[in-house]
Design a protein around this motif. Sequence first.
Motif, short mmCIF file in Angstrom:
data_model
loop_
_atom_site.label_atom_id
_atom_site.label_comp_id
_atom_site.label_asym_id
_atom_site.label_seq_id
_atom_site.Cartn_x
_atom_site.Cartn_y
_atom_site.Cartn_z
N ARG A 110 51.25 32.65 34.32
CA ARG A 110 51.14 33.73 32.80
C ARG A 110 51.66 33.68 31.67
NH1 ARG A 110 49.17 39.59 36.49
NH2 ARG A 110 47.53 38.26 37.85
N LEU A 111 50.95 34.58 30.77
CA LEU A 111 51.87 34.68 29.89
C LEU A 111 53.41 35.57 29.48
CD1 LEU A 111 48.94 34.63 27.22
CD2 LEU A 111 50.28 32.52 28.08
N TYR A 112 54.57 35.10 29.34
CA TYR A 112 55.60 35.72 28.63
C TYR A 112 55.79 36.11 27.37
CZ TYR A 112 60.67 37.35 27.89
OH TYR A 112 61.24 37.83 27.51
N GLY A 178 52.00 40.43 21.52
CA GLY A 178 52.33 41.10 22.60
C GLY A 178 51.91 41.98 24.02
N LEU A 179 50.13 42.77 23.12
CA LEU A 179 49.51 43.02 24.09
C LEU A 179 49.36 41.99 25.11
CD1 LEU A 179 46.85 43.64 21.26
CD2 LEU A 179 48.31 45.91 22.75
N HIS A 180 48.85 40.71 24.80
CA HIS A 180 48.65 39.88 26.09
C HIS A 180 49.89 39.14 27.16
CE1 HIS A 180 46.40 39.15 22.16
NE2 HIS A 180 45.31 39.62 23.08
N ASP A 181 51.43 40.22 26.69
CA ASP A 181 52.53 39.58 27.71
C ASP A 181 52.01 39.99 29.18
OD1 ASP A 181 54.93 39.29 28.32
OD2 ASP A 181 55.11 41.68 28.57
N GLY A 182 52.01 38.95 29.74
CA GLY A 182 51.61 39.22 31.05
C GLY A 182 50.65 39.29 31.94
N THR A 183 49.73 38.59 30.51
CA THR A 183 48.34 38.26 31.57
C THR A 183 47.56 36.43 31.67
OG1 THR A 183 47.92 37.43 29.21
CG2 THR A 183 47.43 40.39 30.21
N SER A 184 47.20 36.57 32.36
CA SER A 184 46.85 34.78 32.89
C SER A 184 46.37 34.02 31.76
CB SER A 184 45.95 34.86 34.08
OG SER A 184 45.59 33.50 34.75
N VAL A 185 46.19 33.31 31.65
CA VAL A 185 45.93 31.66 31.18
C VAL A 185 44.56 30.86 31.82
CG1 VAL A 185 48.10 31.20 29.91
CG2 VAL A 185 47.54 29.63 32.46
N ASP A 186 44.64 31.33 33.27
CA ASP A 186 43.13 31.14 34.06
C ASP A 186 42.19 32.09 34.05
OD1 ASP A 186 41.54 30.54 35.63
OD2 ASP A 186 42.76 29.87 37.20
N ALA A 187 40.74 32.11 33.39
CA ALA A 187 39.75 33.17 33.07
C ALA A 187 39.51 34.00 34.30
CB ALA A 187 38.96 32.16 32.27
#
Length: 247
Positions: A110-112, A178-187
């Motif tokens: 995930r993205l930090y 920051g809206l994308h914090d905690g989201t995955s790089v794998d669709a």
Amino acid sequence: MGGRARLLWEDAGVISAGLGRAAERERKDAAVSQVTPRSFYVPGRSWYARSVLEVAPDLLGAHLSVTSPEGTVTVRLTEVEAYGGSDDPGSHAYRGRTARNASMFGPPGRLYVYFTYGMHWCVNLVTGPEGTASAVLLRAGEVVGGDELARHRRVTSKQDRDLASGPARLAAALGLTGLHDGTSVDAEDGHVMPGHVSASLRVPEVRPGPWQHGPRTGVSGAGGSGAEYPWRYWLSGETTVSRYRAV
């Protein structure tokens, strides 16, 4: 010079300029092909679950693509920096879990994304077993797709090599905040990013080279020690790589 002669001369100039641009493009493509392998794969979660010191150098040459309603931008990673957890004084997670660094604790892949200096976003990829709080800062890269959109987002960049040279520039070029914090790089992970955004990472089958490692840049205190934490990795000879800056 007669009219017909002038037209022939001007046409020759246009053709010459066109050939010059084509030759320059061919030269650039040839140079990129020397450091960018043609075979890539999309890693699964177990790939990210390894030690941060294993994942970090394996990210060199990887292509990170982010797609939004505006379009897609792809960055070839040329420089990264590894950060551990409670045993790393240079890490955001050194003193434990907070609201800011929660994404560092996993799950991996995930993205930090964090805010720094009151003006910039920076992007990390979370690694290691869940709960270990390790991540790789994406320090720099070369925009290899979506150039026009990246230029639109990075209007202050005077040259294309500056579009994603530095962690804040890289985040801006990709349109990550920051809206994308905690989201995955794998669709395929099922984690939907806000704003109809998706991200994917493709890793080269063979890491391009040569590459180097050395002290982290801009890190103060014990975590910046070159002897103990030579945890910055970069592709040799890349113009997008940061200049070393001690604190």
